[in-house]
Enzyme design. Structure first.
Site, mmCIF file in Angstrom:
data_model
loop_
_atom_site.group_PDB
_atom_site.id
_atom_site.type_symbol
_atom_site.label_atom_id
_atom_site.label_comp_id
_atom_site.label_asym_id
_atom_site.label_seq_id
_atom_site.Cartn_x
_atom_site.Cartn_y
_atom_site.Cartn_z
ATOM 1 C CE LYS A 224 7.011 -4.254 -3.587
ATOM 2 N NZ LYS A 224 7.499 -5.945 -3.781
ATOM 3 C CG ASP B 273 -0.149 0.049 2.538
ATOM 4 O OD1 ASP B 273 1.011 -0.095 2.576
ATOM 5 O OD2 ASP B 273 -0.898 -0.130 3.505
ATOM 6 C CD GLU B 274 5.646 1.450 3.054
ATOM 7 O OE1 GLU B 274 6.546 2.236 2.711
ATOM 8 O OE2 GLU B 274 5.808 0.859 4.156
HETATM 9 P P1 NAD Z 1 11.314 -9.959 3.774
HETATM 10 O O1 NAD Z 1 12.289 -8.871 3.798
HETATM 11 O O2 NAD Z 1 10.931 -10.619 4.932
HETATM 12 O O3 NAD Z 1 11.446 -11.145 2.947
HETATM 13 C C1 NAD Z 1 11.977 -10.965 1.408
HETATM 14 C C2 NAD Z 1 12.521 -12.154 0.826
HETATM 15 O O4 NAD Z 1 13.024 -11.898 -0.538
HETATM 16 C C3 NAD Z 1 13.900 -12.600 1.986
HETATM 17 O O5 NAD Z 1 13.715 -14.135 1.852
HETATM 18 C C4 NAD Z 1 15.120 -12.558 0.811
HETATM 19 O O6 NAD Z 1 15.857 -13.369 0.841
HETATM 20 C C5 NAD Z 1 14.439 -12.321 -0.602
HETATM 21 N N1 NAD Z 1 14.997 -11.851 -1.445
HETATM 22 C C6 NAD Z 1 15.627 -10.500 -1.341
HETATM 23 N N2 NAD Z 1 16.101 -10.111 -2.621
HETATM 24 C C7 NAD Z 1 16.095 -11.328 -3.484
HETATM 25 C C8 NAD Z 1 16.360 -11.403 -4.843
HETATM 26 N N3 NAD Z 1 16.943 -10.493 -5.490
HETATM 27 N N4 NAD Z 1 16.108 -12.682 -5.498
HETATM 28 C C9 NAD Z 1 15.539 -13.501 -4.509
HETATM 29 N N5 NAD Z 1 15.119 -13.387 -3.395
HETATM 30 C C10 NAD Z 1 15.461 -12.215 -2.993
HETATM 31 O O7 NAD Z 1 9.812 -9.284 3.232
HETATM 32 P P2 NAD Z 1 8.055 -9.627 3.384
HETATM 33 O O8 NAD Z 1 7.803 -8.817 4.332
HETATM 34 O O9 NAD Z 1 8.008 -10.992 3.369
HETATM 35 O O10 NAD Z 1 7.541 -9.152 2.246
HETATM 36 C C11 NAD Z 1 7.516 -9.921 0.997
HETATM 37 C C12 NAD Z 1 6.704 -9.175 -0.123
HETATM 38 O O11 NAD Z 1 5.711 -8.281 0.251
HETATM 39 C C13 NAD Z 1 7.577 -7.828 -0.466
HETATM 40 O O12 NAD Z 1 7.578 -7.816 -2.111
HETATM 41 C C14 NAD Z 1 7.198 -6.634 0.118
HETATM 42 O O13 NAD Z 1 7.154 -5.501 -0.648
HETATM 43 C C15 NAD Z 1 5.576 -7.247 0.123
HETATM 44 N N6 NAD Z 1 4.726 -6.687 1.248
HETATM 45 C C16 NAD Z 1 5.152 -6.817 2.400
HETATM 46 C C17 NAD Z 1 4.327 -6.164 3.638
HETATM 47 C C18 NAD Z 1 4.884 -6.365 5.148
HETATM 48 O O14 NAD Z 1 4.240 -5.872 5.994
HETATM 49 N N7 NAD Z 1 5.823 -7.065 5.353
HETATM 50 C C19 NAD Z 1 3.209 -5.841 3.129
HETATM 51 C C20 NAD Z 1 2.763 -5.416 1.838
HETATM 52 C C21 NAD Z 1 3.579 -5.992 1.000
HETATM 53 O O1 DAU Z 2 2.528 -0.886 4.356
HETATM 54 C C1 DAU Z 2 3.292 -2.005 4.045
HETATM 55 C C2 DAU Z 2 4.649 -2.097 4.481
HETATM 56 O O2 DAU Z 2 4.727 -2.202 5.714
HETATM 57 C C3 DAU Z 2 5.358 -2.897 3.486
HETATM 58 O O3 DAU Z 2 5.302 -2.748 2.361
HETATM 59 C C4 DAU Z 2 6.936 -2.928 4.251
HETATM 60 O O4 DAU Z 2 7.525 -4.188 3.563
HETATM 61 C C5 DAU Z 2 6.836 -3.166 5.566
HETATM 62 O O5 DAU Z 2 8.204 -3.158 6.130
HETATM 63 C C6 DAU Z 2 5.926 -2.242 6.802
HETATM 64 O O6 DAU Z 2 6.774 -0.734 6.226
HETATM 65 P P1 DAU Z 2 6.568 0.121 7.598
HETATM 66 O O7 DAU Z 2 7.653 0.960 7.358
HETATM 67 O O8 DAU Z 2 4.984 0.382 7.922
HETATM 68 O O9 DAU Z 2 6.872 -0.900 8.513
HETATM 69 P P2 DAU Z 2 7.799 -0.822 10.126
HETATM 70 O O10 DAU Z 2 7.577 -2.027 10.933
HETATM 71 O O11 DAU Z 2 9.258 -0.593 9.700
HETATM 72 O O12 DAU Z 2 7.222 0.463 10.691
HETATM 73 C C7 DAU Z 2 5.912 0.531 11.257
HETATM 74 C C8 DAU Z 2 5.658 1.702 11.887
HETATM 75 O O13 DAU Z 2 6.252 1.889 13.053
HETATM 76 C C9 DAU Z 2 6.266 2.959 11.096
HETATM 77 O O14 DAU Z 2 5.323 4.190 11.230
HETATM 78 C C10 DAU Z 2 7.688 3.215 11.578
HETATM 79 C C11 DAU Z 2 7.468 2.961 13.027
HETATM 80 N N1 DAU Z 2 8.530 2.446 13.777
HETATM 81 C C12 DAU Z 2 9.207 1.517 13.168
HETATM 82 C C13 DAU Z 2 10.388 0.962 13.741
HETATM 83 C C14 DAU Z 2 10.978 0.007 13.158
HETATM 84 C C15 DAU Z 2 8.949 3.023 14.892
HETATM 85 O O15 DAU Z 2 8.299 3.864 15.508
HETATM 86 N N2 DAU Z 2 10.099 2.378 15.496
HETATM 87 C C16 DAU Z 2 10.938 1.622 14.898
HETATM 88 O O16 DAU Z 2 12.014 1.120 15.597
#
Ligand code: NAD
Ligand code: DAU
Length: 352
Positions: free
Chosen positions: A163, A134-135
């Site tokens: 992204k 959603d970012e």
């Molecule tokens: P993550 O960082 O935990 O995992 C990413 C994985 O991709 C890792 O296992 C890493 O080794 C692998 N990777 C990185 N570069 C690579 C490459 N070049 N080739 C093959 N593998 C590679 O991330 P996540 O939180 O599991 O997110 C997964 C996907 O979902 C991402 O595309 C992210 O943008 C999207 N997403 C994440 C969130 C969230 O809240 N975490 C929310 C919405 C969308």
């Molecule tokens: O919205 C979806 C996204 O959510 C994904 O696309 C990203 O991959 C995922 O990492 C996540 O991004 P955020 O930046 O929102 O997640 P994060 O957990 O890093 O931070 C959540 C919120 O908390 C954000 O407003 C920043 C704040 N934060 C984060 C950290 C690590 C703090 O206040 N302190 C911290 O130490």
């Protein structure tokens, strides 16, 4: 039948693989570069499953991706592979461009060459599903309506810009070359196997280890939270029933300020792992310098996937966050491995 899942050893990818193998009798090729975020321990519970094969590799390695597509002949590629941490993208954006933009480009190219050679019945069934965030829509004010699929893209961090670029490439490969793509844009996930650099696992572990709980700025930023298994079910629904070329927002209808989230975590830990003399983990909350360009609010309007594909989250924030805290309490072996090495370097670099 086979699907390839890239980024399969990361947080969401590993949850997807585990849940898929538990429900379906179909082979998964789990493909991952194993960066700091990839962890084969996440996939330990499925490593003996006959439908599971792991391949180490980079989505940007065209030769390897080509050979895997030809060897396993998948009916779908589900692309989770990405650099995913906003704070890392601020301190070092180059890997985000390498993987999220150039890597996705190479993966799309190989998928296109493979798709072009498929027989027509296999062509009809093939899908390239791109998992996004959603970012890409930028930041909302308090009174703004939640993000719809029709919102314009306004990414603000190097992560979200990379992204957004990948989403545009996916769209273009459909419009120009006819690759049958689907894109999902999801809100913040939480749950098992989450790298403890992100807010929720970071604060659970720091609380238990008696350390400060670092809140950026005033903690009033808002995120929409979705339990990771619900996200995986949403992706499966889109893969099975989504309309080619369309995008689907996935969210939990759970908007919370960061301070609310951390207070909830502290309350659960006070109940499940009480401190001495009635002290609360809330006393560890510390306000630190804000993240540069910090997006104020994300909110997802998930009515399209709900109305058209029948998907709804099954966990509320209260049920999901309780499961998550318990998972971290019960998996201290996983925690101690993940907190060694690269995690320590990151903590020093980002919180010094
Ligand atoms: P993550 O960082 O935990 O995992 C990413 C994985 O991709 C890792 O296992 C890493 O080794 C692998 N990777 C990185 N570069 C690579 C490459 N070049 N080739 C093959 N593998 C590679 O991330 P996540 O939180 O599991 O997110 C997964 C996907 O979902 C991402 O595309 C992210 O943008 C999207 N997403 C994440 C969130 C969230 O809240 N975490 C929310 C919405 C969308
Ligand atoms: O919205 C979806 C996204 O959510 C994904 O696309 C990203 O991959 C995922 O990492 C996540 O991004 P955020 O930046 O929102 O997640 P994060 O957990 O890093 O931070 C959540 C919120 O908390 C954000 O407003 C920043 C704040 N934060 C984060 C950290 C690590 C703090 O206040 N302190 C911290 O130490």
């Amino acid at each position: 039948m086979t699907i390839i899942v890239t980024g399969a050893a990361g947080f969401i990818g590993s949850n997807f693989v585990i849940n898929w193998l538990a429900k379906k009798n179909e082979k998964i090729i789990a493909f991952d570069k194993l960066t700091y975020a990839g962890n084969l321990e996440n996939l330990k519970s499925v490593e003996k499953n006959p439908n599971y094969i792991f391949c180490k590799g980079d989505i940007g390695d065209s030769v390897l991706v080509k050979s895997i597509l030809h060897e396993y002949k998948p009916r779908a590629v589900v692309n989770f592979a990405a650099e995913s941490h906003v704070d890392r993208s601020i301190l070092g954006p180059s890997e985000f461009i390498e993987t999220n933009v150039i890597g996705t480009f190479h993966l799309l190219e190989e998928a296109r060459f493979y798709y072009d050679e498929l027989k027509s019945s296999n062509k009809d069934n093939f899908r390239f599903l791109h998992v996004s965030t959603d970012e890409v829509y930028g930041s909302l004010n308090l009174k703004d309506a939640a993000f719809k699929e029709s919102n314009k893209y306004e990414p603000n961090s190097p992560y979200s810009a990379s992204k957004a670029a990948s989403d545009h490439l996916v769209r273009a490969w459909h419009q120009t070359y006819g690759l049958p793509v689907l894109t999902t844009n999801c809100s913040n996930n939480y749950g098992p196997y989450h790298v403890p650099e992100k807010l929720i696992p970071l604060c659970i572990l720091k609380a238990l280890q008696g350390q400060d709980l670092p809140i950026f700025g005033d903690g009033q930023q808002i995120r929409d939270w979705l339990y990771v298994v619900d996200h995986c079910k949403g992706i499966t629904a889109v893969l099975e029933k989504g309309i080619i070329g369309e995008t689907y927002n996935i969210g939990g209808w759970n908007e919370k300020t960061n301070l609310e989230v951390v207070n909830t975590l502290c309350g659960l830990l006070d109940e499940l792992r009480p401190l001495h003399k009635g002290k609360s983990y809330k006393e560890q909350i510390t306000f630190i310098k804000d993240r540069p360009g910090h997006d104020h609010r994300y909110a997802i309007d998930a009515s399209k996937i709900s109305n058209n594909l029948g998907w709804k989250p099954q966990e509320t924030f209260e049920t999901g966050i309780r499961k998550t805290v318990k998972w971290y309490l019960d998996n201290q072996g996983w925690v101690s491995h993940v907190q060694s090495g690269e995690y320590q370097n990151w903590m020093k670099k980002n919180y010094k």
